[in-house]
Design a protein around this motif. Structure first.
Motif, PDB file in Angstrom:
ATOM      1  N   ILE A   4      28.614  49.301  43.320  1.00  0.00           N
ATOM      2  CA  ILE A   4      29.904  48.718  43.675  1.00  0.00           C
ATOM      3  C   ILE A   4      29.730  47.273  44.153  1.00  0.00           C
ATOM      4  N   ASP A   5      28.585  46.968  44.755  1.00  0.00           N
ATOM      5  CA  ASP A   5      28.302  45.606  45.196  1.00  0.00           C
ATOM      6  C   ASP A   5      28.115  44.689  43.983  1.00  0.00           C
ATOM      7  N   HIS A   6      27.410  45.183  42.997  1.00  0.00           N
ATOM      8  CA  HIS A   6      27.225  44.416  41.757  1.00  0.00           C
ATOM      9  C   HIS A   6      28.566  44.200  41.066  1.00  0.00           C
ATOM     10  N   ALA A   7      29.421  45.202  41.115  1.00  0.00           N
ATOM     11  CA  ALA A   7      30.746  45.092  40.500  1.00  0.00           C
ATOM     12  C   ALA A   7      31.558  43.977  41.165  1.00  0.00           C
ATOM     13  N   ALA A   8      31.456  43.855  42.468  1.00  0.00           N
ATOM     14  CA  ALA A   8      32.197  42.814  43.180  1.00  0.00           C
ATOM     15  C   ALA A   8      31.717  41.418  42.769  1.00  0.00           C
ATOM     16  N   ILE A   9      30.415  41.258  42.591  1.00  0.00           N
ATOM     17  CA  ILE A   9      29.863  39.973  42.169  1.00  0.00           C
ATOM     18  C   ILE A   9      30.288  39.658  40.740  1.00  0.00           C
ATOM     19  N   LEU A  10      30.178  40.636  39.846  1.00  0.00           N
ATOM     20  CA  LEU A  10      30.591  40.433  38.461  1.00  0.00           C
ATOM     21  C   LEU A  10      32.071  40.101  38.382  1.00  0.00           C
ATOM     22  N   PHE A  11      32.884  40.789  39.156  1.00  0.00           N
ATOM     23  CA  PHE A  11      34.317  40.521  39.173  1.00  0.00           C
ATOM     24  C   PHE A  11      34.611  39.085  39.603  1.00  0.00           C
ATOM     25  N   ALA A  12      33.868  38.581  40.590  1.00  0.00           N
ATOM     26  CA  ALA A  12      34.082  37.208  41.060  1.00  0.00           C
ATOM     27  C   ALA A  12      33.904  36.208  39.919  1.00  0.00           C
ATOM     28  N   TYR A  13      32.910  36.423  39.078  1.00  0.00           N
ATOM     29  CA  TYR A  13      32.684  35.530  37.944  1.00  0.00           C
ATOM     30  C   TYR A  13      33.683  35.767  36.821  1.00  0.00           C
ATOM     31  N   LEU A  14      33.874  37.023  36.437  1.00  0.00           N
ATOM     32  CA  LEU A  14      34.745  37.308  35.296  1.00  0.00           C
ATOM     33  C   LEU A  14      36.189  36.883  35.544  1.00  0.00           C
ATOM     34  N   SER A  15      36.606  36.893  36.781  1.00  0.00           N
ATOM     35  CA  SER A  15      37.983  36.490  37.067  1.00  0.00           C
ATOM     36  C   SER A  15      38.183  34.984  36.931  1.00  0.00           C
ATOM     37  N   ARG A  16      37.101  34.213  36.839  1.00  0.00           N
ATOM     38  CA  ARG A  16      37.209  32.760  36.750  1.00  0.00           C
ATOM     39  C   ARG A  16      36.744  32.195  35.411  1.00  0.00           C
ATOM     40  N   VAL A  59      29.214  29.402  32.851  1.00  0.00           N
ATOM     41  CA  VAL A  59      29.159  29.026  34.265  1.00  0.00           C
ATOM     42  C   VAL A  59      29.292  27.521  34.416  1.00  0.00           C
ATOM     43  N   ASN A  60      28.672  26.769  33.515  1.00  0.00           N
ATOM     44  CA  ASN A  60      28.773  25.309  33.564  1.00  0.00           C
ATOM     45  C   ASN A  60      30.214  24.838  33.341  1.00  0.00           C
ATOM     46  N   ASN A  61      30.999  25.594  32.586  1.00  0.00           N
ATOM     47  CA  ASN A  61      32.386  25.227  32.313  1.00  0.00           C
ATOM     48  C   ASN A  61      33.343  25.544  33.450  1.00  0.00           C
ATOM     49  N   LEU A  62      32.861  26.249  34.469  1.00  0.00           N
ATOM     50  CA  LEU A  62      33.729  26.550  35.602  1.00  0.00           C
ATOM     51  C   LEU A  62      34.131  25.266  36.311  1.00  0.00           C
ATOM     52  N   ARG A  63      35.367  25.214  36.756  1.00  0.00           N
ATOM     53  CA  ARG A  63      35.814  24.063  37.549  1.00  0.00           C
ATOM     54  C   ARG A  63      35.209  24.161  38.946  1.00  0.00           C
ATOM     55  N   GLU A  64      35.090  23.035  39.602  1.00  0.00           N
ATOM     56  CA  GLU A  64      34.507  23.029  40.958  1.00  0.00           C
ATOM     57  C   GLU A  64      35.294  23.944  41.894  1.00  0.00           C
ATOM     58  N   TYR A  65      36.608  23.991  41.710  1.00  0.00           N
ATOM     59  CA  TYR A  65      37.426  24.887  42.519  1.00  0.00           C
ATOM     60  C   TYR A  65      36.990  26.338  42.310  1.00  0.00           C
ATOM     61  N   ASP A  66      36.734  26.707  41.053  1.00  0.00           N
ATOM     62  CA  ASP A  66      36.312  28.068  40.739  1.00  0.00           C
ATOM     63  C   ASP A  66      34.964  28.381  41.373  1.00  0.00           C
ATOM     64  N   VAL A  67      34.037  27.433  41.271  1.00  0.00           N
ATOM     65  CA  VAL A  67      32.709  27.625  41.862  1.00  0.00           C
ATOM     66  C   VAL A  67      32.824  27.794  43.379  1.00  0.00           C
TER      67      VAL A  67
END
Length: 81
Positions: A4-16, A59-67
């Motif tokens: 579930i911890d890994h899911a939370a991290i993956l969700f943080a990225y996939l949502s952005r 990941v490089n395409n993420l906006r600074e706000y997203d990061v």
């Protein structure tokens, strides 16, 4: 860490990450899987590098706000150990 911890991290990225980047990652994954099942070592390594490149590009395409938002999410994250 629990799953579930890994899911939370993956969700943080996939949502952005954009849909275009996700589709690129999926295409590179299909190439990688094909290489793993049907081709030799050098083709597998090349496909693996392509997959890593697609993820790094997303990941490089993420906006600074997203990061910053992901960083904030992960800093407040408390693993269930």
């Amino acid at each position: 860490m629990h799953k579930i911890d890994h899911a939370a991290i993956l969700f943080a990225y996939l949502s952005r990450i954009t849909h275009a980047d996700i589709e690129n990652i999926l295409e590179r994954e299909r190439v990688w899987l094909h290489a793993a099942m049907n081709l030799g070592n050098s083709a597998q390594l090349s496909a693996q590098a392509g997959m890593y490149g697609a993820v790094a590009n997303a990941v490089n395409n993420l906006r600074e706000y997203d990061v910053a938002l992901i960083d904030k999410t992960l800093k407040g994250f408390k693993p269930n150990i």
